[in-house]
Each structure stands twice: as structure tokens, then as C-alpha cells.
Scaffold this motif. Sequence first.
Motif, PDB file in Angstrom:
ATOM      1  N   GLY A 122       0.787  -1.219   0.000  1.00  0.00           N
ATOM      2  CA  GLY A 122       0.000   0.000   0.000  1.00  0.00           C
ATOM      3  C   GLY A 122       0.823   1.275   0.000  1.00  0.00           C
ATOM      4  N   ARG A 123       2.049   1.229  -0.518  1.00  0.00           N
ATOM      5  CA  ARG A 123       2.908   2.415  -0.561  1.00  0.00           C
ATOM      6  C   ARG A 123       2.994   2.961  -1.981  1.00  0.00           C
ATOM      7  NH1 ARG A 123       7.977  -0.542   2.182  1.00  0.00           N
ATOM      8  NH2 ARG A 123       7.418  -1.892   0.429  1.00  0.00           N
ATOM      9  N   LEU A 124       3.097   4.290  -2.079  1.00  0.00           N
ATOM     10  CA  LEU A 124       3.343   4.896  -3.388  1.00  0.00           C
ATOM     11  C   LEU A 124       4.761   4.521  -3.791  1.00  0.00           C
ATOM     12  CD1 LEU A 124       2.308   6.858  -5.638  1.00  0.00           C
ATOM     13  CD2 LEU A 124       3.615   8.637  -4.459  1.00  0.00           C
ATOM     14  N   SER A 125       4.885   3.894  -4.964  1.00  0.00           N
ATOM     15  CA  SER A 125       6.197   3.421  -5.410  1.00  0.00           C
ATOM     16  C   SER A 125       6.388   3.706  -6.881  1.00  0.00           C
ATOM     17  CB  SER A 125       6.344   1.912  -5.161  1.00  0.00           C
ATOM     18  OG  SER A 125       6.278   1.617  -3.776  1.00  0.00           O
ATOM     19  N   LEU A 126       7.656   3.744  -7.269  1.00  0.00           N
ATOM     20  CA  LEU A 126       8.018   3.913  -8.671  1.00  0.00           C
ATOM     21  C   LEU A 126       8.493   2.550  -9.170  1.00  0.00           C
ATOM     22  CD1 LEU A 126       8.282   6.178 -10.835  1.00  0.00           C
ATOM     23  CD2 LEU A 126      10.704   6.293 -10.240  1.00  0.00           C
ATOM     24  N   PHE A 127       7.906   2.101 -10.276  1.00  0.00           N
ATOM     25  CA  PHE A 127       8.198   0.774 -10.809  1.00  0.00           C
ATOM     26  C   PHE A 127       8.916   0.867 -12.152  1.00  0.00           C
ATOM     27  CE2 PHE A 127       4.525   0.396  -8.097  1.00  0.00           C
ATOM     28  CZ  PHE A 127       4.663  -0.811  -7.450  1.00  0.00           C
ATOM     29  N   ASP A 128       9.672  -0.160 -12.454  1.00  0.00           N
ATOM     30  CA  ASP A 128      10.251  -0.320 -13.775  1.00  0.00           C
ATOM     31  C   ASP A 128       9.243  -1.137 -14.575  1.00  0.00           C
ATOM     32  OD1 ASP A 128      11.742  -0.662 -16.037  1.00  0.00           O
ATOM     33  OD2 ASP A 128      13.270  -1.950 -15.131  1.00  0.00           O
ATOM     34  N   GLY A 129       8.386  -0.460 -15.303  1.00  0.00           N
ATOM     35  CA  GLY A 129       7.301  -1.137 -16.010  1.00  0.00           C
ATOM     36  C   GLY A 129       6.030  -1.157 -15.169  1.00  0.00           C
ATOM     37  N   PRO A 130       5.008  -1.884 -15.612  1.00  0.00           N
ATOM     38  CA  PRO A 130       3.726  -1.933 -14.904  1.00  0.00           C
ATOM     39  C   PRO A 130       3.888  -2.422 -13.463  1.00  0.00           C
ATOM     40  CG  PRO A 130       3.531  -2.914 -17.084  1.00  0.00           C
ATOM     41  CD  PRO A 130       5.001  -2.692 -16.839  1.00  0.00           C
ATOM     42  N   PRO A 131       3.099  -1.874 -12.515  1.00  0.00           N
ATOM     43  CA  PRO A 131       3.189  -2.297 -11.113  1.00  0.00           C
ATOM     44  C   PRO A 131       2.982  -3.791 -10.913  1.00  0.00           C
ATOM     45  CG  PRO A 131       1.914  -0.279 -11.299  1.00  0.00           C
ATOM     46  CD  PRO A 131       2.164  -0.744 -12.691  1.00  0.00           C
ATOM     47  N   GLU A 132       2.229  -4.417 -11.795  1.00  0.00           N
ATOM     48  CA  GLU A 132       1.945  -5.852 -11.634  1.00  0.00           C
ATOM     49  C   GLU A 132       3.215  -6.694 -11.707  1.00  0.00           C
ATOM     50  OE1 GLU A 132       0.559  -6.790 -16.215  1.00  0.00           O
ATOM     51  OE2 GLU A 132      -0.721  -5.590 -14.922  1.00  0.00           O
ATOM     52  N   ARG A 133       4.274  -6.154 -12.309  1.00  0.00           N
ATOM     53  CA  ARG A 133       5.529  -6.905 -12.377  1.00  0.00           C
ATOM     54  C   ARG A 133       6.321  -6.818 -11.073  1.00  0.00           C
ATOM     55  NH1 ARG A 133       8.031  -4.836 -18.154  1.00  0.00           N
ATOM     56  NH2 ARG A 133       6.281  -5.451 -19.506  1.00  0.00           N
ATOM     57  N   SER A 134       5.939  -5.875 -10.211  1.00  0.00           N
ATOM     58  CA  SER A 134       6.550  -5.704  -8.884  1.00  0.00           C
ATOM     59  C   SER A 134       8.046  -5.390  -8.940  1.00  0.00           C
ATOM     60  CB  SER A 134       6.322  -6.968  -8.027  1.00  0.00           C
ATOM     61  OG  SER A 134       4.946  -7.185  -7.859  1.00  0.00           O
ATOM     62  N   LYS A 135       8.499  -4.728 -10.004  1.00  0.00           N
ATOM     63  CA  LYS A 135       9.913  -4.329 -10.089  1.00  0.00           C
ATOM     64  C   LYS A 135      10.043  -2.905  -9.550  1.00  0.00           C
ATOM     65  CE  LYS A 135      12.299  -5.467 -13.692  1.00  0.00           C
ATOM     66  NZ  LYS A 135      12.766  -5.600 -15.106  1.00  0.00           N
ATOM     67  N   VAL A 136      10.120  -2.803  -8.221  1.00  0.00           N
ATOM     68  CA  VAL A 136      10.130  -1.502  -7.552  1.00  0.00           C
ATOM     69  C   VAL A 136      11.503  -0.843  -7.683  1.00  0.00           C
ATOM     70  CG1 VAL A 136       9.847  -0.298  -5.350  1.00  0.00           C
ATOM     71  CG2 VAL A 136       8.350  -2.221  -5.922  1.00  0.00           C
ATOM     72  N   LEU A 137      11.494   0.404  -8.159  1.00  0.00           N
ATOM     73  CA  LEU A 137      12.729   1.188  -8.255  1.00  0.00           C
ATOM     74  C   LEU A 137      12.933   2.040  -7.007  1.00  0.00           C
ATOM     75  CD1 LEU A 137      12.343   2.487 -11.932  1.00  0.00           C
ATOM     76  CD2 LEU A 137      13.907   0.702 -11.141  1.00  0.00           C
ATOM     77  N   ARG A 143      -3.330   0.826 -12.031  1.00  0.00           N
ATOM     78  CA  ARG A 143      -2.747   0.264 -13.264  1.00  0.00           C
ATOM     79  C   ARG A 143      -1.319   0.740 -13.455  1.00  0.00           C
ATOM     80  NH1 ARG A 143      -7.741   1.892 -15.425  1.00  0.00           N
ATOM     81  NH2 ARG A 143      -6.674   3.689 -16.363  1.00  0.00           N
ATOM     82  N   GLY A 144      -1.042   1.981 -13.031  1.00  0.00           N
ATOM     83  CA  GLY A 144       0.290   2.557 -13.187  1.00  0.00           C
ATOM     84  C   GLY A 144       0.256   3.827 -14.029  1.00  0.00           C
ATOM     85  N   ILE A 145       0.883   4.880 -13.520  1.00  0.00           N
ATOM     86  CA  ILE A 145       0.928   6.160 -14.229  1.00  0.00           C
ATOM     87  C   ILE A 145       2.346   6.378 -14.742  1.00  0.00           C
ATOM     88  CG2 ILE A 145       0.615   8.655 -14.026  1.00  0.00           C
ATOM     89  CD1 ILE A 145      -1.322   8.128 -11.708  1.00  0.00           C
ATOM     90  N   ARG A 146       2.479   6.451 -16.065  1.00  0.00           N
ATOM     91  CA  ARG A 146       3.797   6.651 -16.673  1.00  0.00           C
ATOM     92  C   ARG A 146       4.310   8.064 -16.429  1.00  0.00           C
ATOM     93  NH1 ARG A 146       7.373   6.289 -18.652  1.00  0.00           N
ATOM     94  NH2 ARG A 146       7.433   6.433 -20.928  1.00  0.00           N
TER      95      ARG A 146
END
Length: 211
Positions: free
Chosen positions: A142-157, A182-185
Amino acid sequence: MGFSLWKELRRRLRRGMRPGGLRLAVWLAAAVCAAMTAVPETAEAAPQALNQKHDETDDRRYETVRAAGSPVDVTLRRSFVCGEETRRLGRMTAEQAIELLRRHPGWRAVAAGSGAVIMEERINDLSPACKESAVFGIDADGRLSLFDGPPERSKVLRTFYQLDVRHLETSLPKERFEALVRGIRVSDFDEYNSIVSSFSEFAAPANPGAS
């Protein structure tokens, strides 16, 4: 002070010299010269102190290079707000590496083992790779995070703050909430800062019992 003394001297000269007046005129003229040419000690000392501090800072920056020996393998590491780039600059003498630091005041040298150093450059921007694939979303906790690609991949940067997801869901328009899920680019640093700032009002209160 020099201007006032000069006025006094001119006034006395216009009145004419009485006996002993010449001696006073000479004294006043000397005082004017001294006042106009004197340089305060603090004005001279300040640049010297600044230069000394600058030299000491430079010495500390260069010490890592000297300690690595000569020749030395040099690598440039550019650290962005999001992302990192590394490039080998090659093998050079210690003096060549120090000259490189002189030309780039914002860099610092980091030891990387015997005979090797890393020149670090910090850049207040997103890396080119990050601009291509960075996506804001909500991680599994439940944290605001920056991902490498869609959040569903769970690759948190990078992770920012805990969100009050219930408050977020009930307060935001449905489309906006679903977009975050879904993820905001983001493709530039202004968008990055805007999203971090805009969702901060939905940050969960800090836990008073947390250490």
C-alpha cells in the motif's frame, strides 16, 4: 573619513595659513592619504581564508585517487533521482585522474579497490532509461512506489510513503484511482515531482509507536 579630512584641509587652505598651520596641513594631508589607501585587514583575510578552505576541500577530493596508486582504472557512475548509468573511462595516471576531478567540481572519487576509483556524479533528473519505463503505482504494502514497467511486475525502483488506500479510493475520481492502480507513466522530472506531491495528501499518518 578621508572625505571629511580632505574638506577640513581645503577649508583651512582657503582661510590662509597661520603660524603652525603648515604643520597641521601636512598632518591632515597624510591622514587623508592613509584613509584612502588603507585596506581593512578583514577584506584581505577573507579571500585568503576562502582559498585555504577551497584547497583543503580539493585535497580531500584528490586523496582517494592518490591512495589508489598510479596508474588507476577510472569508472564514471552517474546517479540519477531514478536510475543509474556506469561507463568505464579507462586507465590513467593519478595526475590525469585528479585533473579530471578538477575539471568537474561536482564529481567525487570513491575507492573501488586497489588501483581503481569510481567518479560519482549526482544528477537531479531521471535517467534516460527511467524516462522510458518508469511508472508510479501502489505496491503490495500500500505504498506509493516507482516501478520499472507496470506495477503488476513488482519491479520496484523506489518507494516513497505509505498511502491511506481507503481514503484514496473514496476521495479520488474512480478513473484517477484506477489509473494509479494500473500505473501512471512518467517521462520527465516535472511529472515525477508532480505525482509525488499530489498524492502526498493521501499519505497515512505516521505510526506514533514506530521507532
